[in-house]
Design an enzyme around this catalytic site. Structure first.
Site, short mmCIF file in Angstrom:
data_model
loop_
_atom_site.label_atom_id
_atom_site.label_comp_id
_atom_site.label_asym_id
_atom_site.label_seq_id
_atom_site.Cartn_x
_atom_site.Cartn_y
_atom_site.Cartn_z
N LYS A 75 0.79 -1.26 -0.08
CA LYS A 75 -0.07 -0.10 -0.07
C LYS A 75 0.93 1.17 0.17
O LYS A 75 1.68 1.32 1.03
CB LYS A 75 -0.70 0.09 1.29
CG LYS A 75 -1.94 1.00 1.37
CD LYS A 75 -2.93 0.62 0.14
CE LYS A 75 -4.08 0.25 0.77
NZ LYS A 75 -5.27 -0.15 -0.38
N THR A 91 -3.52 -5.21 0.75
CA THR A 91 -2.81 -3.83 1.10
C THR A 91 -3.46 -3.15 2.03
O THR A 91 -3.13 -2.41 2.65
CB THR A 91 -2.67 -2.95 -0.22
OG1 THR A 91 -3.82 -3.06 -0.99
CG2 THR A 91 -1.83 -4.14 -1.25
N ASP A 92 -4.89 -3.56 2.19
CA ASP A 92 -5.80 -2.83 2.80
C ASP A 92 -5.51 -3.08 4.50
O ASP A 92 -5.43 -2.18 5.20
CB ASP A 92 -7.19 -3.19 2.84
CG ASP A 92 -8.37 -2.32 3.58
OD1 ASP A 92 -8.66 -1.43 3.13
OD2 ASP A 92 -8.96 -2.92 4.44
N PHE A 94 33.17 27.77 -13.45
CA PHE A 94 33.22 26.51 -14.44
C PHE A 94 34.08 26.69 -15.48
O PHE A 94 33.48 27.40 -16.38
CB PHE A 94 31.65 26.11 -14.72
CG PHE A 94 31.38 24.95 -15.20
CD1 PHE A 94 32.05 23.83 -14.81
CD2 PHE A 94 31.05 24.85 -16.52
CE1 PHE A 94 31.93 22.56 -15.25
CE2 PHE A 94 30.77 23.65 -17.14
CZ PHE A 94 31.24 22.40 -16.47
N ARG A 110 29.64 32.25 -10.90
CA ARG A 110 28.38 32.01 -11.07
C ARG A 110 27.52 31.72 -10.03
O ARG A 110 27.88 31.41 -8.83
CB ARG A 110 28.09 30.72 -12.39
CG ARG A 110 28.72 29.59 -11.71
CD ARG A 110 28.44 28.42 -12.73
NE ARG A 110 28.80 27.05 -12.05
CZ ARG A 110 28.81 25.85 -12.45
NH1 ARG A 110 27.91 25.96 -13.83
NH2 ARG A 110 29.16 24.99 -12.04
N GLN A 152 30.00 18.85 -9.63
CA GLN A 152 30.30 17.25 -8.94
C GLN A 152 31.17 17.36 -7.93
O GLN A 152 31.31 16.69 -6.96
CB GLN A 152 31.32 16.60 -10.45
CG GLN A 152 30.51 16.20 -11.49
CD GLN A 152 30.02 17.06 -12.47
OE1 GLN A 152 29.76 18.31 -12.21
NE2 GLN A 152 30.20 16.64 -13.64
N ASN A 189 21.35 20.66 -11.66
CA ASN A 189 21.97 21.92 -11.34
C ASN A 189 20.64 22.93 -12.12
O ASN A 189 20.52 22.95 -13.09
CB ASN A 189 23.03 22.03 -12.88
CG ASN A 189 23.86 23.28 -12.47
OD1 ASN A 189 23.67 24.35 -12.15
ND2 ASN A 189 25.01 22.93 -13.16
N HIS A 235 19.80 25.88 -13.38
CA HIS A 235 20.60 27.07 -13.81
C HIS A 235 19.89 28.43 -13.70
O HIS A 235 18.72 28.59 -13.95
CB HIS A 235 20.77 26.81 -15.57
CG HIS A 235 21.23 25.37 -15.94
ND1 HIS A 235 22.48 25.02 -15.29
CD2 HIS A 235 20.52 24.40 -16.60
CE1 HIS A 235 22.62 23.81 -16.02
NE2 HIS A 235 21.52 23.52 -16.88
#
Lengths: 309, 309, 309, 309
Positions: free
Chosen positions: C11, C56-57, C153, C170, C236, C262, C264
């Protein structure tokens, strides 16, 4: 002095699926129903006196019970049936608003009992009823369309912040969100319907009942055809063409409101890679997007009343 | 005859992040800006003549350029600045609507340049300007609150579809979506602002400019305090208490609109498992949900004009 | 020949809110619990024989009943308690996976019973239990962080499709999605817990039980501090620094997995408007985004077993 | 000692729309492409030395440039083409993973240049390439299906937390999320493809290239037919039937993985309103939901290698 202004309350997004069986051929209606009531509700706000309140839980129960008792045909009829129930049965409720969304299904693998949810747009309606009159706004959303050509955008204002180049050929794409108002509402009463005398129209004049399904399909086709067939100089122009086509094709409709995001497809600059791009490769952008909103209506459209609330 | 009705167009969801540096202490403003213009736009709809159209791309560029030129203080001032630019610089633009959302950030790890996005609600505003007057509706959304007690719900209508039991103690939870209208708008002109003479108020009477940030915090606190402090007999009553508290605490505000989903928390029946449940274990439900909408205002509130559009 | 491969069922997304009261001071835990069982389930797949199936109940019911019986402390303890219940009580269930999400709340307006949902990240855990051993992966998601500087970078590959300029300054922003594996699992047995002898650790050696809450806060702080404090030459590198910091600060953890979009933020070119842009105005982009995924671990980490499944 | 474990990086969700024109008949392909590279990337993590990094921006550019140069046929071919480009052109890139989603469009109003986004499921693929071998997992998601009958659920375990009644007739509904692995990959090289010698298969044995489009339609039909045609005693049984049918109909496929949420439709108890409910009115629930996951495969399926990563 501080006072209470407009207010309403209800149960939003009651999800009901109704199965009908004709032998081995089953049918389903898959709806999302939101009800909203208003009326003599000052005390509940000011003192917490709930004696005028039909609970939102009871509103939900009514949706399920009416789905069983009356079945579900066109969503507009179901919405009106519910709206009338709430107002006609509760002295404190003076106005009801019932909004319905319908999700489309198609048959799966030729089976009578197996279905596949269709990717078609969501069909919508909003019904209002105040004890004597009713209003209906129908609509659709998430109808995503795209033209690969026949769209220009030129001749616009150039101010100091304008850098957009003019274009004679661009992709035009949008997700149509449309609503349209019916001039009059004459619901057919289902069996056992307490408002069954509306069968003959609210003024008892024997006019034919609204054929909501047929009207919906006509509007949908008008929107699609106008979008495809309009040589577009701007999305505003296309919007107007779509609305005008709906009114031209559907005498029962008096006003159309459209909200059209301009889903920008930018031609990618491939020159840095030694490649041209003759309108072939586009970047489909998310945000920001243009948003064009407009109304097209008949000059003699009846007053809208609460229809758009 | 088919005619064009109300319309507007603009650029929705321009995402701008503005960094300001005071030595090693940086500051950021993180906004989502949507602009919408209307005016002499009949031709663009009817014939595709774009000579009155300031492109949505230029509107986006203006957002970024103004962020650089004028900085971004309170979002309300930035919205007004943009609205005035569009109307005052373009004869064809008669009215501008600028909506801004702001996402809150807090400092990360004591650093001057590292930030952590706060889970606080989204702050919003919608400014309108028509060339001579301005209107401001501020707001917030996604402010999720919950009371574990001091909430009853009793004494309501019992019709044939009512099965809800009365309760003297329940969880009350909602996600506050609130908007409030300011009685008057006197934007401070930033350096180089073409409308700088508004510094003295639109009527030149030397009144102090609006302090949007202070006003926002006061409203937010009023909403939270009223929610926590109201012994609730219904969510409607709590809604009214919240709106009234805002008006009581903020003389500059004349009208509050609240949309409060009743985020149901159902007490789980544990009796089948031999367990009681003295208001301890709840199921948090998604759909359907109650939805309570209401307005609280001053009886002498000025006319709203286009403020809520 | 066609055969059945790995399978599990359960569930998903049982939403439970647990209130605890100490006089006027209430506490809430707000969880989303997903259980998944596997074992001797071939027949149910091949013939539809359900005799090995705990519904599942019933799994959902167990979540609610255990919330009442045992309370909810750290989500990891609650997950282990459930996992052990399913495996230890059902011969056909050989392995359980219990995943929990926790939503944070803070006190509202100083009230003992009013809460405000915090915008903090979502805390997560995934527990596995197979009848003799247990595994625990903890985590968080939606921890959004941003550095306004100290990110370069440069020095990357330039192939024929590389147009990105190098940058020495940046914005670096990401939404941290982190998971970390504990080397060993020694759940404290709650009162009445059938597996209470785990109090002394699975090998009965009297080691202290895991302090999940303290461990979580240490990891969270390590992630935030490493993000803020790393002068970044690439996302990284920042990822590795974050993972390494967690392992350095938390001896109980043997492996960290990070997935870092990332997000941007592009510096807007304002030159067409006669403006410079000294790292002040950024466009926050949606898609596409970089996605950096990596694992940092101890070289002597124990085998992961099913921990990451 | 702390070490770097598995890692990869790339550009996620590059949205590309490619238009092809044959006279007045235009065609569009609408994709979402995510690329991920791994290889000699230790230094970038440990020291921030980016000399092995092909930027995610260049990966994005390659997607657009290749869409122009090679066109887009089956998404599987496009994914393989990209994967081979990254690995074959960059010594530091040892493995590429390219995932593609495709959104379906149909013609609008009979026009050659106007399209309507179809509500069909999303078609997916994930290609891996390591310089010498390739792997392909195809798939689909959001294929929502529902049977109104021919579904039972009985004979399950009854423990102390089981309250679910047995049923001989229920609605069975799910949103199919399926992935299937091809036994071998022999991409056809497009014109100018540097890996064109794969035309004869990776082992040069002249086998026919994969016909991805035909294979996809066969799988889709197998899933739909098996769902419709299976008299279901459990969703697990239906899952197995769906997977087995795919393998029976598609000799090129060796393994199928299915994740099937049990979208519960609960029969509403209308007895309190004096109404029966002979399987007609259902509540469509959101959460929690059952979740059935399983694999069906050939006993002689080749090793999966990185296919599922």
């Amino acid at each position: 002095m501080i006072v209470l202004g407009p207010n309403r309350y209800g149960k939003a997004e009651t999800r009901v699926v109704r199965v009908t069986r004709h032998g081995d051929a089953h049918h389903i209606k898959d709806l999302n129903v939101s009800t909203s009531l208003s009326g003599a509700m000052a005390d509940v706000h000011l003192t917490g006196d709930n004696s005028a309140v039909l609970t939102t839980d009871a509103q939900k129960n009514t949706v399920y019970a009416f789905a069983r008792k009356h079945g579900i045909g066109a969503i507009e009829d179901f919405a009106l049936l519910l709206a009338r129930r709430f107002v006609d049965s509760q002295p404190s409720v003076h106005r009801a608003r019932v909004a319905v969304e319908e999700y489309a299904w198609e048959r799966n693998a030729g089976s009578g009992h197996s279905f596949l949810r269709s990717g078609r747009e969501v069909r919508t309606c909003v019904a209002h009823y105040d004890g004597s009159a009713a209003w209906m706004v129908c609509g659709l959303r998430d109808l995503v369309v795209l033209n690969t050509t026949n769209s220009e955008f030129r001749g616009f204002v150039k101010d100091e912040y304008t850098t957009l180049p003019e274009t004679r050929d661009r992709i035009l794409a949008t997700a149509v969100d449309a609503s349209w108002r019916h001039s009059s509402v004459r619901p057919t009463g289902p069996d056992g319907d307490p408002g069954g005398d509306w069968d003959r129209g609210p003024d008892g004049n024997g006019e034919a009942a609204n054929d909501w399904d047929k009207s919906y399909e006509t509007v949908r086709q008008a929107l699609l055809t106008a979008f495809a067939g309009t040589y577009s100089l701007s999305l505003q122009q296309t919007l107007y063409a779509m609305g005008a086509r709906v009114l031209a094709d559907c005498p029962e409709i008096c006003e159309v409101r459209l909200s059209l995001p301009n889903k920008h497809h930018f031609l990618v600059d491939l020159a840095p890679f030694g490649l041209d791009n003759p309108n072939e490769v586009y970047l489909a952008a998310d945000r920001p997007y243009g948003l064009i909103e407009g109304t097209v209506l008949r000059d003699d459209a009846p007053a809208a009343g609460p229809a758009w609330e």
